[in-house]
Scaffold this motif. Structure first.
Motif, short mmCIF file in Angstrom:
data_model
loop_
_atom_site.label_atom_id
_atom_site.label_comp_id
_atom_site.label_asym_id
_atom_site.label_seq_id
_atom_site.Cartn_x
_atom_site.Cartn_y
_atom_site.Cartn_z
N LEU A 1 23.36 15.67 -45.66
CA LEU A 1 23.29 14.60 -44.66
C LEU A 1 24.40 13.61 -44.93
O LEU A 1 24.55 13.13 -46.05
N GLY B 1 34.12 28.62 -41.94
CA GLY B 1 33.20 29.73 -41.96
C GLY B 1 32.54 29.87 -43.31
O GLY B 1 32.53 28.94 -44.11
N GLY B 2 31.98 31.07 -43.57
CA GLY B 2 31.36 31.28 -44.86
C GLY B 2 29.85 31.22 -44.78
O GLY B 2 29.27 31.29 -43.69
N VAL B 3 29.22 31.12 -45.93
CA VAL B 3 27.77 31.12 -45.99
C VAL B 3 27.32 29.87 -46.70
O VAL B 3 27.88 29.50 -47.72
N LEU B 4 26.32 29.22 -46.14
CA LEU B 4 25.90 27.94 -46.68
C LEU B 4 24.39 27.89 -46.81
O LEU B 4 23.67 28.41 -45.96
N GLN B 5 23.96 27.29 -47.89
CA GLN B 5 22.53 27.14 -48.10
C GLN B 5 22.29 25.73 -48.61
O GLN B 5 23.07 25.23 -49.41
N GLY B 6 21.24 25.13 -48.15
CA GLY B 6 20.92 23.79 -48.62
C GLY B 6 21.09 22.77 -47.52
O GLY B 6 21.23 23.13 -46.35
N ARG B 7 21.09 21.49 -47.91
CA ARG B 7 21.03 20.44 -46.91
C ARG B 7 22.07 19.39 -47.22
O ARG B 7 22.26 19.01 -48.38
N VAL C 1 25.53 20.52 -40.99
CA VAL C 1 25.50 21.86 -40.40
C VAL C 1 25.29 21.76 -38.89
O VAL C 1 25.89 22.47 -38.12
N ALA C 2 24.46 20.82 -38.49
CA ALA C 2 24.17 20.71 -37.07
C ALA C 2 25.27 19.96 -36.32
O ALA C 2 25.50 20.22 -35.15
N ASP D 1 23.09 15.58 -39.91
CA ASP D 1 23.11 16.85 -40.63
C ASP D 1 24.46 17.51 -40.41
O ASP D 1 24.88 17.75 -39.28
N PRO E 1 30.96 23.97 -43.11
CA PRO E 1 31.33 25.35 -42.82
C PRO E 1 31.94 25.54 -41.43
O PRO E 1 32.29 26.66 -41.10
N HIS E 2 32.06 24.49 -40.61
CA HIS E 2 32.39 24.74 -39.20
C HIS E 2 33.79 25.27 -39.00
O HIS E 2 34.02 26.09 -38.11
#
Lengths: 587, 285, 306
Positions: free
Chosen positions: A71, A63-69, A78-79, A76, A59-60
């Protein structure tokens, strides 16, 4: 504890900003080191989104909305984001034009390395190694815009590989390339996978090149994974489902209802081996050619046509071609053989250096071309060159206005949108549509009333998946059956086989051969479709998928009945009959 | 870091991670601070030198009052200063790409209109960029349009002056941000861009006048400007047409391009927002 | 539309110079031409520039610059006599005009105009020679050491330009076939038909920019970048670079130290301010370049040495 997978995604759902439906739905997936994953699925199924997720662009960047994991390489997503992931996950996109950032090849390859802040000697070493390994040394100082599409995509691949990524992600890397460079690129990808053990995740439309090689096939639809397994399993899974995402040869077996489905021509040959020997050898395919219905004179005629670019090469060197009304002509040939120049001469965009062109009974020119808009439609290679309006509706209204249509324009637009399955896109920007939709919209505009007498197509199937291709083929053929005429330039042999009544193969600025499509497109290693390569020795001139399906159905029935001995003559008579009926139904 | 997320080390890590990734490439983080410090010091030094130079020149001190050479030199120095000034702002990938694309469009427009004296969309594009993407980006785009189009049209002593003039036109576009109502904005844009048609010409004449005309006084300057009057008039008229026909739709396209999306992460019910990989926006968060 | 940059790569000494050295050479010569007033020195410079053009085998490419320079020279030669009243020898007594005052044409102003015209011609040709012989790409490389982002934007722009031109051509052709009246018809109608086309092109290039930005992020753009020094300075650069700077410095110095030449109120005698050592060193500089350059071309050994 089990060893960590290279990619591990669990329960991931993602929405684009302003997206109503999620692009990925509860996706869970593990990819181990060294796999070659082939991703298939119709446009908009979430393949691209999934690939963007792998290096954090989703998403970096988006944008948008993200759920879950998610790797990837133990990080990670998202991180971490694309910066941290960029040296581990290499990403190749569709269009090389949209990825090159520097001016010369050498600099382009160094770009990622410089961003990774590697020490200068390491950069130099890796650049050299990439240039040498990919055969790009000769082009080292070339100006990037002067490269061909295939070379440019190779440069992109080199600049990605220079980072020594652990995962190589390719998003339809050949969709903008011609068949020859596509093959080269795919071969290169295979070589990289074989020799370095890099994990490859790829989505691709040219399945005949990579399907059998993949270690794993994943099919996605509407953001979900529908199938995940080996290529052979995938082929069996597709069996009862028409096989839209199989290589052509596998698809005809699937459509003919075979249980065992081959992935390559070679495998297929072995499968039908016993059956062919039972035939009486060569079987003449009776009739079946679409008869021309010449009314009036030729729509396009070129006589001894020469075109020499100012200070450039002799692009056309004496071409003679005629296109009668009611016939479909396909022009094929490798890059630089003069196809596009020929098309541009037909339209009067280039004045012939010598010889003569007649288009709809006139000598065409740039000045006269707009006046022919009501009688002729031209669909360019790049649909974006077609669109001028901010919405689909306005685009179609503009076309009607330019054609001088006097009826109810709104009504005509609505009817056309319904007919082409484009309902609901009226208010969208044409440039935001998917590539398949864009191509359909171009055709929808081209075929608005008054229906043109001549349809000129330049690479209409470039970058499209089988489903969209088929829809477009239907549209064009339906139009053709109304007594109209098509002149198409294409690299796509399957498409050419399905459309053409006549074919011309260009080479070195001349039309080397032209004549009936069956003669032109069969019995050639590079210009014939897979089905022809499979069955040409039994049925010379068989080029169309429907015919092949009919033949294979016959073979399957015989095989089912097969244990009891049947005479060879009966078998060949049977297949002769089915081919004839298939040809008949095509009319 | 965001409050209440101490337990989420892994998730809140983007800031940390991005720093780590710099170290990741074997080069310690020194480069970035060095990269920021040097241009700033250089810029201050150059600015001081330039003012001293101009002061001495006006006082008539010998090597500094040779305007023919010094005007060209000063233009270059000023250009470098402004570049350094705008370099200090950090740009994301989207800005860098947009500036490149806009410069290419401007240059193509210039070459396309090369046959019509004076008429070209470069001034309009520079001001538009300045309005839509900020004065700094406008300057950069304007200067690059000049530099790039001259790679194709041919460089000359006019190149630095064109870079300066179009760069300033672009920077002046940033002023238009003050206008909120669409009507007054369009009017202001029309006035600004049209007047740039003349200002541009006068700036370009400055070098010509300083170097090759004697004596340097108002009369001779006005006479110099009168030689380019028709040229400038066409330029201004062309600019006006461009603004009236293209400003609104193109500004809208640029606005949409600039829209930056942040993402929301819904993992385990906690939320945090971040930008599309862009530092400024991240700092806002 | 022109697709190719003005720059043409060639195998000559001048083309083989490091861009910094080449730039120093051209900048010094521009400075010399702008600073020196004595017509005899300028004549030497003129011959020198001509010899450089021949050495770079760039006569063909320099011709448009020559024509443009001649046009500007003409303008200068025309303008100066009209605005200058300081000369002592009036050639023609003109009428009074509102802004310009009395239009007297003096011999000194005519001479100054002619010499200034010659100077602008030389400057334009020198710049032309620079754009023909210095690779813009290598220049960008140098720029990238000072300013990373603008140089990246510039490189991107250079790369995008040709594809933009191709796209524009493609779009024009498609729209012609669709019936847009882009050719023929009234001028205003033709222009109106072009506006949507430009907007579409603009939109297209922004889309492309967005895609490129994505590809750049995917390749780790944004964490700062190291650049490698790709082009080392070679022997020839170490000769040309300091020599040109020295020549420029000498010219600036001599012009301030009383070696100047005055046009007003009366023309100096060109021979009075003419110094042999200065002429010899100026001519010697050009001759040296010729010798090195010709030898460079002829003897591979020499080429490999410097």
């Amino acid at each position: 504890m089990e060893e960590m997978a290279l990619v591990e995604i669990s329960d991931l759902t993602y929405w684009y900003p302003r997206g109503e439906k999620p692009a990925l739905r509860e996706l869970s997936l593990r990819v181990e080191k060294g796999e070659f994953v082939l991703l298939t699925g119709p446009t908009g199924c979430g393949k691209t989104t999934f690939m963007r997720l792998l290096n954090g662009l989703v998403p970096h960047f988006h944008g948008g909305v993200l759920q879950g994991r998610a790797l990837v390489c133990g990080m990670d997503v998202v991180a971490s984001g694309p910066r941290a992931l960029s040296s581990r996950v290499g990403m190749v996109f569709q269009d090389p034009e949209d990825q090159l950032v520097s001016t010369t090849v050498e600099r382009e390859v160094a770009f990622g390395l410089e961003n990774a802040r590697l020490p200068a000697p390491v950069i130099s070493k890796r650049v050299e190694e990439m240039l040498a390994g990919m055969g790009l040394s000769r082009l080292r100082r070339s100006f990037l815009p002067e490269l061909s599409g295939g070379e440019a995509q190779k440069v992109v691949l080199a600049s990605i590989l220079a980072l020594h990524p652990e995962v190589l992600v390719l998003d339809e890397p050949t969709s903008q390339l011609d068949p020859l460079s596509s093959e080269e690129l795919l071969t290169l990808v295979r070589r990289i996978h074989e020799e370095t053990g890099t994990t490859v995740i790829m989505s691709e439309h040219r399945l005949e090149r990579c399907f059998h090689y993949a270690t794993r096939v994943i099919h996605m639809e509407e953001g979900r994974i529908c199938f995940d397994g080996s290529p052979a399993q995938a082929a069996r899974w597709w069996g009862p489902r028409e096989g839209a995402f199989l290589p052509p040869v596998a698809r005809v077996f699937a459509r003919a209802g075979w249980e065992e489905i081959p992935l390559t021509v070679n495998q297929a040959r072995r499968l039908i081996h016993g059956l062919e020997s039972r035939g009486s050898g060569k079987v003449e395919v009776p009739g079946g050619r679409r008869e021309g219905t010449p009314r009036g004179g030729p729509l396009v005629e070129a006589r001894d046509l020469w075109y020499v670019y100012p200070e450039g090469p002799e692009a056309l060197r004496g071409v003679d071609l005629r296109l009668e009304r009611g016939r479909n002509l396909v022009i094929m040939g490798e890059n630089g053989s003069g196809k596009s120049t020929l098309l541009r001469c037909f339209l009067g965009l280039l004045p012939p250096t010598r010889g003569r062109v007649l288009l709809l009974g006139e000598r065409p020119s740039r000045e006269r071309l707009p006046g022919l808009a009501a009688r002729l439609a031209y669909c360019p290679q790049n649909p974006n060159a077609f669109f001028l309006s901010p919405t689909v509706r306005e685009e179609m209204l503009r076309t009607l206005r330019l054609r001088g249509y006097r009826g109810d324009a709104e009504e005509a637009v609505r009817r056309q949108l319904d007919r082409f399955g484009l309902e609901g896109t009226e208010e969208r920007d044409p440039r935001d549509l998917s590539s398949g939709q864009k191509e359909k919209l171009v055709l929808a505009c081209a075929l608005l009333p008054p229906v043109p007498e001549l349809l000129v197509l330049d690479e209409p199937t470039r970058g499209l998946d089988y489903g969209s291709k088929r829809e477009i083929m239907e549209i064009i053929k339906e139009y053709g059956d109304g007594g109209s005429t098509v002149a198409a330039v294409t690299h796509d042999v399957e498409f050419a086989a399905a459309l053409a009544d006549e074919a011309a193969i260009m080479g070195n600025g001349k039309s080397i051969v032209n004549g009936a499509a069956e003669d032109m497109l069969s019995d050639s290693l590079f210009f014939s479709p897979q089905v022809n390569r499979l069955l040409n020795h039994l049925f010379p001139g068989l080029i169309r998928e429907e015919e092949a399906v009919a033949v294979l159905e016959g073979m399957r029935e015989r095989m089912a009945a097969g244990k009891e001995r049947q005479s060879g003559e009966a078998a060949s008579a049977c297949s002769r009959a089915t081919v004839a009926s298939a040809r008949g139904s095509r009319r | 870091m965001l409050p209440g997320h101490g337990c989420l080390r892994e998730r809140v890590a983007p800031m940390k991670e991005s720093r780590e990734s710099r170290v990741d490439g074997n080069v310690p983080g020194r480069g970035s601070t060095f990269g920021q410090w040097v241009p700033r010091a250089l810029r201050r030094l150059l600015t001081a030198c330039m003012f001293a130079f101009i002061f001495l020149g006006i006082r008539g001190v010998a090597p500094f009052s040779r305007w023919s050479l010094n005007s060209l030199f000063l233009a270059l120095v000023l250009l470098v200063i402004l570049f350094l000034r705008f370099e200090e702002r950090e740009y994301g990938a989207r800005e860098v790409a947009a500036v490149g694309a806009l410069a290419a469009v401007g240059a193509a427009g210039r070459v396309f209109f090369a046959a019509l004296p004076g008429v070209q969309p470069a001034t309009f594009l520079a001001v538009l960029t300045g309005y839509a993407m900020g004065a700094e980006t406008g300057f950069l785009a304007g200067a690059l349009i000049a530099l790039l189009s001259n790679i194709f049209l041919g460089h000359g002593p006019w190149t630095p002056w064109q870079m300066l003039a179009w760069g300033l036109a672009g920077a002046s576009g940033g002023l238009l941000g003050a206008f909120r109502r669409p009507k007054s904005l369009l009017a202001a844009a029309a006035i600004l861009v049209t007047s740039w048609g003349f200002i541009f010409g006068w700036l370009m004449n400055l070098w010509f006048w300083l170097s090759f005309v004697y004596p340097l006084n108002w009369t001779s300057y006005i006479a110099t400007c009168s030689t380019s009057f028709w040229f400038d008039l066409f330029h201004a008229a062309g600019n006006l047409v461009f603004v009236l026909a293209l400003w609104r739709p193109m500004a809208e396209m640029l606005r949409r391009y600039r829209e930056r999306f942040r993402f929301r992460y819904l993992g385990e019910g906690r939320e945090w927002a971040s930008s599309g990989g862009d530092r400024q926006a991240r700092e806002v968060v | 539309m022109k697709l190719i940059p003005v720059y043409r790569p060639r195998e000559t000494f001048i083309h083989g110079l490091h861009p910094l050295a080449a730039l120093a050479l051209y900048a010094s010569l521009v400075a010399v031409v702008l600073v020196l007033q004595n017509p005899l020195y300028l004549a030497v410079c003129g011959l020198g520039v001509l010899s450089l053009v021949l050495l770079a085998e760039a006569g063909e490419e320099c011709r448009p610059f020559l024509l443009l320079g001649m046009f500007m020279a003409f303008l200068v030669a025309l303008l100066n006599p009209l605005v200058n009243r300081q000369g002592g020898h009036v050639l023609v007594y003109g009428p009074r005009l509102p802004v310009l005052g009395r239009l007297d044409v003096t011999l000194e102003a005519v001479a100054y105009g002619a010499v200034s015209g010659f100077r602008i011609l030389l400057v334009v040709v020198l710049f032309g020679l620079a754009s023909v012989t210095v690779s813009p790409d290598d220049l960008l490389d140098i720029l990238s050491r000072i300013s990373l982002r603008s140089s990246l934007s510039a490189a991107l722009a250079v790369r995008l330009y040709p594809s933009l031109v191709v796209e524009a051509r493609e779009m024009t052709e498609v729209q012609l076939a669709r019936g847009e009246r882009l050719r023929g018809g009234r001028r205003w109608q033709r222009a109106r038909a072009h506006f949507p086309l430009w907007m579409a092109l603009f939109r297209g290039s922004l889309d492309r920019a967005a895609n490129i930005a994505e590809a750049m992020s995917a390749r780790g753009f944004g964490s700062g970048r190291v650049t490698r020094r790709r082009l080392p300075l070679k022997g020839r650069d170490l000769v040309v670079l300091p020599l040109s700077l020295a020549v420029a410095a000498a010219a600036v110095f001599s012009s301030t130290g009383g070696g100047g030449y005055r046009y007003f109120p009366l023309l100096d005698n060109p021979l009075a301010g003419f110094r042999t050592w200065a002429t010899v060193s100026l001519a010697g500089f050009f001759a040296l370049l010729q010798v090195i350059g010709r030898c460079w071309k002829k003897w591979p050994w020499w080429r490999s040495r410097i």
